[in-house]
Design a protein around this motif. Structure first.
Motif, PDB file in Angstrom:
ATOM      1  N   LEU A 132     -24.187  50.549  58.345  1.00 27.62           N
ATOM      2  CA  LEU A 132     -24.165  49.983  56.996  1.00 27.62           C
ATOM      3  C   LEU A 132     -25.334  50.538  56.178  1.00 27.62           C
ATOM      4  N   LEU A 133     -26.501  50.640  56.795  1.00 39.84           N
ATOM      5  CA  LEU A 133     -27.657  51.222  56.123  1.00 39.84           C
ATOM      6  C   LEU A 133     -27.359  52.667  55.726  1.00 39.84           C
ATOM      7  N   ASN A 134     -26.793  53.446  56.644  1.00 46.51           N
ATOM      8  CA  ASN A 134     -26.435  54.842  56.331  1.00 46.51           C
ATOM      9  C   ASN A 134     -25.490  54.912  55.134  1.00 46.51           C
ATOM     10  N   PHE A 135     -24.501  54.029  55.117  1.00 38.51           N
ATOM     11  CA  PHE A 135     -23.555  53.994  54.000  1.00 38.51           C
ATOM     12  C   PHE A 135     -24.277  53.759  52.676  1.00 38.51           C
ATOM     13  N   PHE A 136     -25.135  52.745  52.644  1.00 39.37           N
ATOM     14  CA  PHE A 136     -25.842  52.436  51.393  1.00 39.37           C
ATOM     15  C   PHE A 136     -26.793  53.551  50.995  1.00 39.37           C
ATOM     16  N   LEU A 137     -27.469  54.156  51.949  1.00 42.15           N
ATOM     17  CA  LEU A 137     -28.366  55.265  51.618  1.00 42.15           C
ATOM     18  C   LEU A 137     -27.593  56.431  51.017  1.00 42.15           C
ATOM     19  N   GLU A 138     -26.418  56.694  51.559  1.00 40.59           N
ATOM     20  CA  GLU A 138     -25.613  57.821  51.065  1.00 40.59           C
ATOM     21  C   GLU A 138     -24.881  57.487  49.769  1.00 40.59           C
ATOM     22  N   GLU A 139     -24.368  56.267  49.665  1.00 37.24           N
ATOM     23  CA  GLU A 139     -23.528  55.904  48.524  1.00 37.24           C
ATOM     24  C   GLU A 139     -24.330  55.401  47.322  1.00 37.24           C
ATOM     25  N   VAL A 140     -25.288  54.533  47.552  1.00 35.03           N
ATOM     26  CA  VAL A 140     -26.034  53.904  46.478  1.00 35.03           C
ATOM     27  C   VAL A 140     -27.421  54.524  46.310  1.00 35.03           C
ATOM     28  N   GLY A 141     -27.967  55.040  47.379  1.00 36.95           N
ATOM     29  CA  GLY A 141     -29.309  55.600  47.361  1.00 36.95           C
ATOM     30  C   GLY A 141     -29.559  56.612  46.258  1.00 36.95           C
ATOM     31  N   PRO A 142     -28.672  57.587  46.045  1.00 38.37           N
ATOM     32  CA  PRO A 142     -28.908  58.567  44.982  1.00 38.37           C
ATOM     33  C   PRO A 142     -29.033  57.943  43.591  1.00 38.37           C
ATOM     34  N   SER A 143     -28.278  56.893  43.299  1.00 41.76           N
ATOM     35  CA  SER A 143     -28.392  56.229  41.995  1.00 41.76           C
ATOM     36  C   SER A 143     -29.767  55.602  41.830  1.00 41.76           C
ATOM     37  N   ILE A 144     -30.246  54.951  42.874  1.00 47.24           N
ATOM     38  CA  ILE A 144     -31.567  54.322  42.830  1.00 47.24           C
ATOM     39  C   ILE A 144     -32.638  55.398  42.713  1.00 47.24           C
ATOM     40  N   TYR A 145     -32.485  56.461  43.473  1.00 46.45           N
ATOM     41  CA  TYR A 145     -33.445  57.567  43.444  1.00 46.45           C
ATOM     42  C   TYR A 145     -33.503  58.193  42.049  1.00 46.45           C
ATOM     43  N   ASN A 146     -32.329  58.477  41.477  1.00 48.37           N
ATOM     44  CA  ASN A 146     -32.281  59.091  40.146  1.00 48.37           C
ATOM     45  C   ASN A 146     -32.915  58.190  39.086  1.00 48.37           C
ATOM     46  N   LYS A 147     -32.688  56.890  39.188  1.00 46.73           N
ATOM     47  CA  LYS A 147     -33.289  55.941  38.250  1.00 46.73           C
ATOM     48  C   LYS A 147     -34.804  55.946  38.406  1.00 46.73           C
ATOM     49  N   ALA A 148     -35.285  55.988  39.638  1.00 45.11           N
ATOM     50  CA  ALA A 148     -36.732  56.012  39.877  1.00 45.11           C
ATOM     51  C   ALA A 148     -37.352  57.288  39.308  1.00 45.11           C
ATOM     52  N   VAL A 149     -36.683  58.416  39.489  1.00 48.84           N
ATOM     53  CA  VAL A 149     -37.187  59.677  38.941  1.00 48.84           C
ATOM     54  C   VAL A 149     -37.221  59.611  37.412  1.00 48.84           C
ATOM     55  N   ALA A 150     -36.178  59.073  36.807  1.00 50.90           N
ATOM     56  CA  ALA A 150     -36.135  58.956  35.345  1.00 50.90           C
ATOM     57  C   ALA A 150     -37.248  58.034  34.844  1.00 50.90           C
ATOM     58  N   ASP A 151     -37.476  56.931  35.543  1.00 51.66           N
ATOM     59  CA  ASP A 151     -38.543  56.009  35.160  1.00 51.66           C
ATOM     60  C   ASP A 151     -39.913  56.682  35.286  1.00 51.66           C
ATOM     61  N   ALA A 152     -40.126  57.416  36.376  1.00 52.53           N
ATOM     62  CA  ALA A 152     -41.395  58.120  36.574  1.00 52.53           C
ATOM     63  C   ALA A 152     -41.584  59.182  35.501  1.00 52.53           C
ATOM     64  N   ARG A 153     -40.519  59.883  35.173  1.00 53.40           N
ATOM     65  CA  ARG A 153     -40.589  60.926  34.138  1.00 53.40           C
ATOM     66  C   ARG A 153     -40.962  60.316  32.786  1.00 53.40           C
ATOM     67  N   ALA A 154     -40.323  59.190  32.440  1.00 54.39           N
ATOM     68  CA  ALA A 154     -40.618  58.529  31.158  1.00 54.39           C
ATOM     69  C   ALA A 154     -42.069  58.054  31.130  1.00 54.39           C
ATOM     70  N   ARG A 155     -42.534  57.522  32.236  1.00 56.86           N
ATOM     71  CA  ARG A 155     -43.926  57.053  32.288  1.00 56.86           C
ATOM     72  C   ARG A 155     -44.896  58.222  32.154  1.00 56.86           C
ATOM     73  N   MET A 156     -44.600  59.318  32.834  1.00 58.24           N
ATOM     74  CA  MET A 156     -45.465  60.495  32.740  1.00 58.24           C
ATOM     75  C   MET A 156     -45.432  61.075  31.325  1.00 58.24           C
ATOM     76  N   GLN A 157     -44.272  61.080  30.689  1.00 55.47           N
ATOM     77  CA  GLN A 157     -44.167  61.588  29.330  1.00 55.47           C
ATOM     78  C   GLN A 157     -45.000  60.738  28.379  1.00 55.47           C
ATOM     79  N   ALA A 158     -44.960  59.434  28.570  1.00 56.41           N
ATOM     80  CA  ALA A 158     -45.769  58.544  27.734  1.00 56.41           C
ATOM     81  C   ALA A 158     -47.253  58.834  27.931  1.00 56.41           C
ATOM     82  N   ARG A 159     -47.649  59.082  29.170  1.00 55.77           N
ATOM     83  CA  ARG A 159     -49.046  59.412  29.446  1.00 55.77           C
ATOM     84  C   ARG A 159     -49.419  60.740  28.798  1.00 55.77           C
ATOM     85  N   LEU A 160     -48.510  61.722  28.840  1.00 55.42           N
ATOM     86  CA  LEU A 160     -48.775  63.005  28.193  1.00 55.42           C
ATOM     87  C   LEU A 160     -48.898  62.852  26.688  1.00 55.42           C
ATOM     88  N   ASP A 161     -48.054  62.004  26.109  1.00 54.97           N
ATOM     89  CA  ASP A 161     -48.144  61.746  24.674  1.00 54.97           C
ATOM     90  C   ASP A 161     -49.490  61.119  24.332  1.00 54.97           C
TER      91      ASP A 161
END
Length: 93
Positions: free
Chosen positions: A37-66
């Motif tokens: 079940l963990l493998n399923f969630f990591l493969e199926e849902v994990g990328p969405s969570i990962y992509n959201k985290a990357v987008a959030d980190a990018r926005a935070r870094m952009q704000a810091r650069l600004d």
């Protein structure tokens, strides 16, 4: 890109899934089933969570650069203004 957990985190996640099933479902879940079940969630849902985290980190870094651009911005062509001010003259540009 596959999302993988290191061994201690994976084991803790499996134990958490087992506890969740034990406390909230009618039947407990075994170690292998919880791992699957963990493998399923990591493969199926994990990328969405990962992509959201990357987008959030990018926005935070952009704000810091600004902020950085504002904080370190220097006035340009100030030599003559300082010189004229020291001599009591009005600057010419």
């Amino acid at each position: 890109m596959s999302i993988e957990l290191d061994k201690p985190d994976r084991q803790q996640a499996i134990e958490s899934i087992q506890r969740y099933f034990s406390e909230n479902m009618e039947a407990p879940i075994g170690n292998m089933t919880a791992g699957a079940l963990l493998n399923f969630f990591l493969e199926e849902v994990g990328p969405s969570i990962y992509n959201k985290a990357v987008a959030d980190a990018r926005a935070r870094m952009q704000a810091r650069l600004d902020d950085l651009e504002f904080e370190v911005q220097e006035d340009v062509f100030t030599y003559w203004r300082k010189f004229d001010k020291a001599r009591g003259k009005k600057g010419q540009g």
